[in-house]
Scaffold this motif. Structure first.
Motif, PDB file in Angstrom:
ATOM      1  N   ARG A   1     -36.749  16.545   8.235  1.00 59.61           N
ATOM      2  CA  ARG A   1     -35.417  16.531   8.833  1.00 59.61           C
ATOM      3  C   ARG A   1     -34.780  15.151   8.719  1.00 59.61           C
ATOM      4  O   ARG A   1     -33.591  15.027   8.424  1.00 59.61           O
ATOM      5  N   ARG A   2     -35.561  14.119   8.954  1.00 58.47           N
ATOM      6  CA  ARG A   2     -35.027  12.759   8.833  1.00 58.47           C
ATOM      7  C   ARG A   2     -34.598  12.467   7.401  1.00 58.47           C
ATOM      8  O   ARG A   2     -33.568  11.840   7.159  1.00 58.47           O
ATOM      9  N   GLY A   3     -35.409  12.925   6.444  1.00 62.39           N
ATOM     10  CA  GLY A   3     -35.057  12.712   5.036  1.00 62.39           C
ATOM     11  C   GLY A   3     -33.786  13.444   4.644  1.00 62.39           C
ATOM     12  O   GLY A   3     -32.934  12.901   3.933  1.00 62.39           O
ATOM     13  N   LEU A   4     -33.638  14.689   5.111  1.00 59.75           N
ATOM     14  CA  LEU A   4     -32.439  15.460   4.798  1.00 59.75           C
ATOM     15  C   LEU A   4     -31.226  14.881   5.507  1.00 59.75           C
ATOM     16  O   LEU A   4     -30.117  14.864   4.953  1.00 59.75           O
ATOM     17  N   HIS A   5     -31.420  14.402   6.725  1.00 59.47           N
ATOM     18  CA  HIS A   5     -30.320  13.746   7.451  1.00 59.47           C
ATOM     19  C   HIS A   5     -29.803  12.546   6.667  1.00 59.47           C
ATOM     20  O   HIS A   5     -28.590  12.372   6.504  1.00 59.47           O
TER      21      HIS A   5
ATOM     22  N   ASP B   1     -32.684   5.952  11.487  1.00 58.59           N
ATOM     23  CA  ASP B   1     -33.788   6.531  10.736  1.00 58.59           C
ATOM     24  C   ASP B   1     -34.553   7.568  11.535  1.00 58.59           C
ATOM     25  O   ASP B   1     -35.233   8.428  10.973  1.00 58.59           O
ATOM     26  N   ALA B   2     -34.472   7.497  12.861  1.00 56.69           N
ATOM     27  CA  ALA B   2     -35.198   8.436  13.701  1.00 56.69           C
ATOM     28  C   ALA B   2     -34.408   9.715  13.955  1.00 56.69           C
ATOM     29  O   ALA B   2     -34.918  10.660  14.526  1.00 56.69           O
ATOM     30  N   SER B   3     -33.138   9.731  13.533  1.00 53.54           N
ATOM     31  CA  SER B   3     -32.286  10.887  13.801  1.00 53.54           C
ATOM     32  C   SER B   3     -32.594  12.026  12.843  1.00 53.54           C
ATOM     33  O   SER B   3     -32.869  11.804  11.675  1.00 53.54           O
ATOM     34  N   GLY B   4     -32.561  13.231  13.387  1.00 57.69           N
ATOM     35  CA  GLY B   4     -32.758  14.396  12.532  1.00 57.69           C
ATOM     36  C   GLY B   4     -31.647  15.396  12.728  1.00 57.69           C
ATOM     37  O   GLY B   4     -31.821  16.583  12.466  1.00 57.69           O
ATOM     38  N   ALA B   5     -30.492  14.933  13.229  1.00 54.06           N
ATOM     39  CA  ALA B   5     -29.372  15.833  13.489  1.00 54.06           C
ATOM     40  C   ALA B   5     -28.785  16.314  12.169  1.00 54.06           C
ATOM     41  O   ALA B   5     -28.356  15.509  11.341  1.00 54.06           O
ATOM     42  N   LEU B   6     -28.763  17.622  11.983  1.00 57.69           N
ATOM     43  CA  LEU B   6     -28.309  18.184  10.712  1.00 57.69           C
ATOM     44  C   LEU B   6     -27.125  19.119  10.921  1.00 57.69           C
ATOM     45  O   LEU B   6     -27.077  19.854  11.919  1.00 57.69           O
ATOM     46  N   PRO B   7     -26.180  19.120   9.987  1.00 58.66           N
ATOM     47  CA  PRO B   7     -25.102  20.100  10.047  1.00 58.66           C
ATOM     48  C   PRO B   7     -25.671  21.495   9.811  1.00 58.66           C
ATOM     49  O   PRO B   7     -26.659  21.662   9.099  1.00 58.66           O
ATOM     50  N   ASP B   8     -25.045  22.499  10.407  1.00 57.22           N
ATOM     51  CA  ASP B   8     -25.464  23.873  10.151  1.00 57.22           C
ATOM     52  C   ASP B   8     -24.923  24.322   8.799  1.00 57.22           C
ATOM     53  O   ASP B   8     -24.083  23.652   8.182  1.00 57.22           O
ATOM     54  N   ALA B   9     -25.384  25.461   8.335  1.00 49.24           N
ATOM     55  CA  ALA B   9     -25.035  25.947   7.000  1.00 49.24           C
ATOM     56  C   ALA B   9     -23.530  26.164   6.848  1.00 49.24           C
ATOM     57  O   ALA B   9     -22.945  25.828   5.810  1.00 49.24           O
TER      58      ALA B   9
ATOM     59  N   TYR C   1     -25.398  19.265  -4.734  1.00 47.62           N
ATOM     60  CA  TYR C   1     -25.345  17.798  -4.795  1.00 47.62           C
ATOM     61  C   TYR C   1     -25.504  17.211  -3.395  1.00 47.62           C
ATOM     62  O   TYR C   1     -26.177  16.191  -3.217  1.00 47.62           O
ATOM     63  N   LEU C   2     -24.886  17.846  -2.413  1.00 51.00           N
ATOM     64  CA  LEU C   2     -25.012  17.354  -1.045  1.00 51.00           C
ATOM     65  C   LEU C   2     -26.474  17.313  -0.612  1.00 51.00           C
ATOM     66  O   LEU C   2     -26.903  16.392   0.088  1.00 51.00           O
ATOM     67  N   PHE C   3     -27.233  18.309  -1.060  1.00 54.00           N
ATOM     68  CA  PHE C   3     -28.652  18.376  -0.697  1.00 54.00           C
ATOM     69  C   PHE C   3     -29.549  17.560  -1.628  1.00 54.00           C
ATOM     70  O   PHE C   3     -30.757  17.494  -1.415  1.00 54.00           O
ATOM     71  N   GLY C   4     -28.961  16.964  -2.675  1.00 54.99           N
ATOM     72  CA  GLY C   4     -29.757  16.175  -3.596  1.00 54.99           C
ATOM     73  C   GLY C   4     -30.493  17.001  -4.630  1.00 54.99           C
ATOM     74  O   GLY C   4     -31.491  16.556  -5.207  1.00 54.99           O
ATOM     75  N   LEU C   5     -29.978  18.227  -4.908  1.00 50.49           N
ATOM     76  CA  LEU C   5     -30.656  19.127  -5.831  1.00 50.49           C
ATOM     77  C   LEU C   5     -30.057  19.111  -7.234  1.00 50.49           C
ATOM     78  O   LEU C   5     -30.586  19.747  -8.140  1.00 50.49           O
TER      79      LEU C   5
END
Length: 247
Positions: free
Chosen positions: A37-41, A85-93, A109-113
């Motif tokens: 979650r932190r990485g995706l954030h 860096d400790a935050s894992g707050a993510l937008p919903d789909a 691209y937003l997800f780094g794919l």
């Protein structure tokens, strides 16, 4: 003579077999949801920030802009962009979908794919009709809200094509309205005979002030001295500090 009863043999206990952990167990142990979650954030914070930067959304204005695009609270959206860096707050789909639609962003691209930043127009889209992935009018409407909140307190609308492709016609441009004189080189909003224009102003020693456009179809104008601006009918409205335009 009595015989002793034969001793009963103890039942063999099953031996616990020690060995290497199963591959599946090792895989589950190595996967850490909080870390993911932190990485995706961090990824979404970076890529969403790129599109806001490309549209020159002021740093202080991006939370209300994204909140309006995603129909979410500003408090929640602010956590998406929190540099922690400790935050894992993510937008919903749905929020990611609406953001990608507004800025014509490739969600992958937003997800780094993928390295492809923008979506491609579908095969059924005709030239000049736009794409189903973007809503420039909705994005432009957001600029009006930012203008009301932007701290320097002044904005204009670009009416010509003199600054294209950098600043497109119809783009909202924010000014430091406290800067009513040329203070260093840069972009300035000027009023000439009642018409508002934006020009690149450069102070060239021995020549004077040059007023030029990004669009090379237009010739530059040379003002011999700063004092000659007013005599030329040119009023400085402010220095350009940012602009907002649909991608």
């Amino acid at each position: 003579m009595a015989r002793a009863a034969p001793k009963r043999s103890k039942a063999a206990r099953p031996q616990t077999r020690k060995g290497k952990p199963r591959a599946r167990d090792a895989e589950e142990a190595s996967w850490n949801e909080s870390e993911q979650r932190r990485g995706l954030h961090a990824q979404l914070r970076r890529t969403m920030g790129e599109f806001l930067d490309l549209s020159n959304v002021p740093e202080r204005g991006r939370v209300p802009v994204v909140a309006k695009i995603a129909h979410r609270s500003r408090q929640g959206v602010s956590r998406w962009f929190k540099a922690d860096d400790a935050s894992g707050a993510l937008p919903d789909a749905l929020s990611i979908f609406l953001f990608a639609q507004a800025f014509q962003a490739d969600a992958n691209y937003l997800f780094g794919l993928t390295d492809r930043r923008r979506v491609l127009a579908g095969s059924g889209t005709q030239a000049g009709q736009g794409t189903p992935h973007g809503n420039p009018d909705a994005v432009a409407d957001l600029a009006a809200e930012i203008a009301e909140r932007f701290p320097v307190g002044a904005s204009i609308t670009m009416v010509g094509d003199e600054m294209e492709p950098t600043i497109k016609r119809g783009t909202r441009v924010w000014l430091d309205s406290g800067c009513t004189a040329i203070q260093g080189n840069g972009l300035y909003a000027l009023e000439v005979n009642g018409r508002t224009i934006v020009r690149i102003v450069e102070d060239r020693p021995g020549e004077g002030l040059t007023l030029s456009c990004e669009n090379k179809r237009y010739r530059e104008q040379v003002i011999p001295a700063r004092a000659d601006l007013a005599r030329s009918g040119i009023k400085v409205l402010g220095k350009v500090v940012g602009w907002f335009q649909a991608p």
